[in-house]
Write an enzyme that holds these catalytic residues in place. Structure first.
Site, mmCIF file in Angstrom:
data_model
loop_
_atom_site.group_PDB
_atom_site.id
_atom_site.type_symbol
_atom_site.label_atom_id
_atom_site.label_comp_id
_atom_site.label_asym_id
_atom_site.label_seq_id
_atom_site.Cartn_x
_atom_site.Cartn_y
_atom_site.Cartn_z
ATOM 1 N N ARG A 158 -0.087 4.413 0.341
ATOM 2 C CA ARG A 158 -0.494 5.424 1.317
ATOM 3 C C ARG A 158 0.027 5.022 2.684
ATOM 4 O O ARG A 158 -0.281 3.949 3.188
ATOM 5 C CB ARG A 158 -2.018 5.550 1.357
ATOM 6 N N GLN A 196 -18.337 1.862 -2.814
ATOM 7 C CA GLN A 196 -17.335 1.346 -3.753
ATOM 8 C C GLN A 196 -16.603 0.164 -3.120
ATOM 9 O O GLN A 196 -15.910 0.324 -2.120
ATOM 10 C CB GLN A 196 -16.331 2.428 -4.127
ATOM 11 N N GLU A 219 -7.861 0.731 1.265
ATOM 12 C CA GLU A 219 -7.551 0.622 2.692
ATOM 13 C C GLU A 219 -8.333 1.623 3.525
ATOM 14 O O GLU A 219 -8.694 1.340 4.677
ATOM 15 C CB GLU A 219 -6.042 0.802 2.938
ATOM 16 N N ARG A 220 -8.641 2.809 2.996
ATOM 17 C CA ARG A 220 -9.435 3.787 3.756
ATOM 18 C C ARG A 220 -10.825 3.227 4.048
ATOM 19 O O ARG A 220 -11.345 3.353 5.167
ATOM 20 C CB ARG A 220 -9.538 5.109 2.995
ATOM 21 N N ARG A 221 -11.447 2.605 3.031
ATOM 22 C CA ARG A 221 -12.766 2.005 3.218
ATOM 23 C C ARG A 221 -12.698 0.838 4.210
ATOM 24 O O ARG A 221 -13.590 0.645 5.034
ATOM 25 C CB ARG A 221 -13.313 1.526 1.865
ATOM 26 N N GLU A 231 -3.893 1.538 -9.308
ATOM 27 C CA GLU A 231 -5.255 1.874 -8.894
ATOM 28 C C GLU A 231 -5.270 3.014 -7.884
ATOM 29 O O GLU A 231 -6.132 3.885 -7.920
ATOM 30 C CB GLU A 231 -5.959 0.639 -8.320
ATOM 31 N N ASN A 232 -4.305 3.033 -6.991
ATOM 32 C CA ASN A 232 -4.251 4.113 -6.008
ATOM 33 C C ASN A 232 -3.871 5.440 -6.651
ATOM 34 O O ASN A 232 -4.394 6.487 -6.288
ATOM 35 C CB ASN A 232 -3.277 3.765 -4.877
ATOM 36 N N GLN A 265 0.826 -1.190 0.000
ATOM 37 C CA GLN A 265 0.000 0.000 0.000
ATOM 38 C C GLN A 265 0.869 1.253 0.000
ATOM 39 O O GLN A 265 1.681 1.457 0.896
ATOM 40 C CB GLN A 265 -0.894 -0.002 1.244
#
Length: 299
Positions: free
Chosen positions: A56, A78, A96-98, A129-130, A54
Site C-alpha cells: 500500500r 486486530q 500499517e494503517r493500524r 496478508e495484505n 508494504q
C-alpha cells in the site's frame, strides 16, 4: 472484561521478556521463543519501523482519522504483525494503517504478533496478508501479484494456490498494469473501477485508451456503456470493410438506428433479390433479456 485484562497483562509480560538482553530471541529454536511466537505482545511503537515491502503506497487521510477515532475508543482490536530485526527492534509485516492510526492517537504501545523470518519470507507474508485482508485498490493488488511472481519467483498457478484466487482472476489483475499510467492512477484514485479498466485493456493504442478514459470521466459512463464504446471502436476493424458499403442507404441507416436504440451491435444482410436478415449481437442471458425489454418498450 477480565479476559481482555488478562490478555493485555500477558502482552505486557512478554514485552518485558523481550526487553531483557539475556532473553534476546533470534530464532524459533532459542529459549523462550515458544512463549512469544504465536502470542500477542505489547510492543512500543518507537521500536517498530515501516516495512519497505508494504504494497500500500497511499493512505486515505479521512479513513485513517476514522480508524484513529475507533482506536481511541476501543483500542487496537486486530494486532499488527512484525518481524524481529534485532534486540528490541522490529519491522512491520502487515497492519500499517493500524500502526499509523495508533501513532496519530498518541499511543505508546500496540499489540503485535512477532514472526521470525528472512526478507523473502517477510515479503511474501506482507503481500499475501495484505491481498487477503486489506482494502487495496486494483492496481495495488496487481502490483502485489507481480512482485510475488517476480521477487518470490513463483508461477501464476502457485500464486493462485497461495492467495486462494482463481488463476484467471490473477491474470485479469496483472493485465491492468498494461494500461497507460494515467489510467492506472485514475483507477487508484477511484475515478474509474476495475471493470472500466478491463474494458480499456482491449484497446491497444494508448492514445485511444486515454481518449476513451476522458470520455468515461466526462460523461460518467457505466462499465456496460464503456464496454459498448470499446466494442463499437473495435467493430470497424473486426467487420469486413466492404459490408457497410454494399448495403443500400436505407438498410445502412436503419442498422445504425437499431444499434443506437438497442445499445448493441446490429448486422444487416441483403440478398440480390432484396430480401434480408437482421442479426443483433448479445453478450449473455442478461444482455439478451435487456434487448428484448428494450424492443418491447419501443412499441
Amino acid at each position: 472484561m477480565a479476559k481482555a485484562t488478562k490478555k493485555q497483562a500477558l502482552g505486557r509480560g512478554l514485552s518485558a521478556l523481550l526487553k531483557d538482553p539475556e532473553n534476546d530471541i533470534k530464532s524459533a529454536e532459542d529459549k523462550n521463543a515458544d512463549k512469544v511466537v504465536g502470542n500477542i505482545v505489547e510492543l512500543e511503537l518507537k521500536t517498530i519501523e515501516v516495512n519497505p515491502f508494504q504494497p500500500r503506497t497511499s493512505f486515505n487521510e479521512e479513513a485513517l482519522r476514522e480508524l484513529a477515532s475507533s482506536i481511541r475508543e476501543l483500542g487496537v482490536i486486530q494486532p499488527i504483525t512484525v518481524r524481529k530485526l534485532g534486540f528490541n527492534s522490529y519491522q512491520l509485516v502487515s497492519g500499517e494503517r493500524r500502526y499509523r492510526a495508533s501513532k496519530l492517537v498518541g499511543l505508546d504501545t500496540i499489540p503485535a504478533y512477532i514472526r521470525i523470518a528472512n526478507d523473502q519470507e517477510s515479503l511474501e507474508m506482507a503481500l499475501v496478508e495484505n491481498i487477503q485482508r486489506q482494502d487495496l485498490d486494483p492496481i495495488e493488488i496487481a502490483l502485489s501479484y507481480q512482485r510475488l511472481i517476480e521477487e518470490i519467483d513463483i508461477t501464476q498457478e502457485t500464486l493462485s494456490e497461495r492467495v486462494g484466487k482463481n488463476r484467471s482472476t490473477i491474470t485479469n489483475y496483472l493485465r491492468l498494469l498494461k494500461l497507460d499510467p494515467i489510467i492506472q492512477t485514475g483507477m487508484r484514485d477511484g475515478f474509474i473501477s476495475m471493470g472500466h479498466g478491463r474494458a480499456l485493456i482491449n484497446i491497444e493504442n494508448t492514445g485511444d485508451q486515454l481518449d476513451i478514459y476522458e470520455k468515461i470521466i466526462t460523461d460518467k459512463l457505466s462499465v456496460r456503456a464503456t464496454e459498448n464504446l470499446v466494442r463499437d471502436y473495435k467493430a470497424p476493424n473486426d467487420a469486413p470493410k466492404s459490408t457497410p458499403k454494399s448495403l443500400p442507404n436505407f438498410a445502412n441507416k436503419g442498422r445504425k438506428q437499431l444499434s443506437d436504440i438497442l445499445d448493441s451491435k446490429v448486422n444487416v444482410k441483403l440478398t440480390n433479390s432484396g430480401k434480408g436478415t437482421i442479426a443483433i449481437n448479445f453478450k449473455d442471458k442478461e444482455d439478451f433479456l435487456r434487448i428484448i425489454e428494450q424492443i418491447k418498450s419501443e412499441k
